[in-house]
Design an enzyme around this catalytic site. Structure first.
Site: not given
Ligand code: PEP
Length: 248
Positions: A9-11, A93, A95, A163, A169, A208, A229
């Protein structure tokens, strides 16, 4: 047998030049035994797809609207995502749940729209830090799972990503036992609801995931891959995660 999946997921990150990582992933994983999906921002979807000829990498979107079309300025219709050749879409998600107040029912409606368009919906659920510390993580997960997954779901059209919000993050992850407990609960609930199909639905862990913790996470029962992410933004980080999944 559930086919494993590494989803990136590049966001709201990336660029056209950054899509060169697809070429690097091709070179590193010519005979890839797992599914790999990259979800760049919407304006990059077409460019990303141009880079995937002969590649094991599939392309997904990060969100879709619950309706097929209409007066929804700025939103993206699932049939259009499918029409350009993308195969997956992330919905729910944390976010988006936090920034736009998306509810479980709205997430389920988006997932249903994605599935109706022939896409695989990657439905995200996860508890907050307060909920984890209050001992309510499993209850929260059960509620989100029940409310966010459309009834017509099948193993071919649904992936669930656990998640924990506080792990996204932050560099923090739950303990391996905590991840295993949540995944076991999700599996049990999906089996109760969907019968044998629930056994075949893929469950990802996200939060993470990095090259140095991927092996331990992928060794857990009912972890069929990861939603990644930050570490999906470069081939240098994402490739070892794909390798760890391939070898798990
Ligand atoms: C995500 O945004 O879905 C995610 C898991 O981010 P990260 O791997 O950076 O924690």
């Amino acid at each position: 047998m559930r086919r494993k999946l590494a989803a990136g997921n590049w966001k709201m990150n990336g660029s056209i030049p950054a899509l060169d990582m697809i070429r690097k992933l091709n070179l590193a994983h010519p005979e890839c035994p797992v599914d790999v999906v990259l979800c760049p921002p919407a304006p990059l979807l077409g460019h990303a797809l141009q880079n995937t000829a002969g590649s094991p990498v599939m392309i997904g979107a990060q969100d879709c609207h619950a309706e097929e079309k209409g007066a929804h300025t700025g939103d993206t219709a699932a049939p259009l995502i499918a029409e350009i050749g993308a195969t997956h879409v992330i919905v729910g998600h944390s976010e988006r749940r936090a920034a736009y107040g998306e509810t479980d029912a709205q997430v389920a409606a988006k997932a249903a729209a994605a599935q109706a368009a022939g896409l695989i919906a990657i439905v995200c659920i996860g508890e907050s830090l307060d909920e984890r510390e209050d001992g309510r993580a499993l209850d929260v997960i059960e509620t989100q799972l029940a409310g966010s997954i459309p009834s017509g779901s099948a193993p071919e059209t649904l992936v669930v990503a656990y998640e924990p919000i506080w792990a996204i993050g932050t560099g923090k992850t739950p303990t391996m036992d905590e991840i295993a407990d949540v995944h076991a609960r999700m599996r049990a609930k999906l089996s109760d609801r969907f019968g044998a199909a629930g056994e075949s639905m893929r469950l990802l862990y996200g939060g993470s995931v990095k090259p140095d913790n991927a092996d331990n996470i992928f060794a857990l029962d009912n972890v069929d891959g990861a939603l990644v992410g930050g570490a999906s933004l470069s081939a240098e980080d994402f490739s070892p995660i794909i390798t760890a999944l391939s070898e798990s």
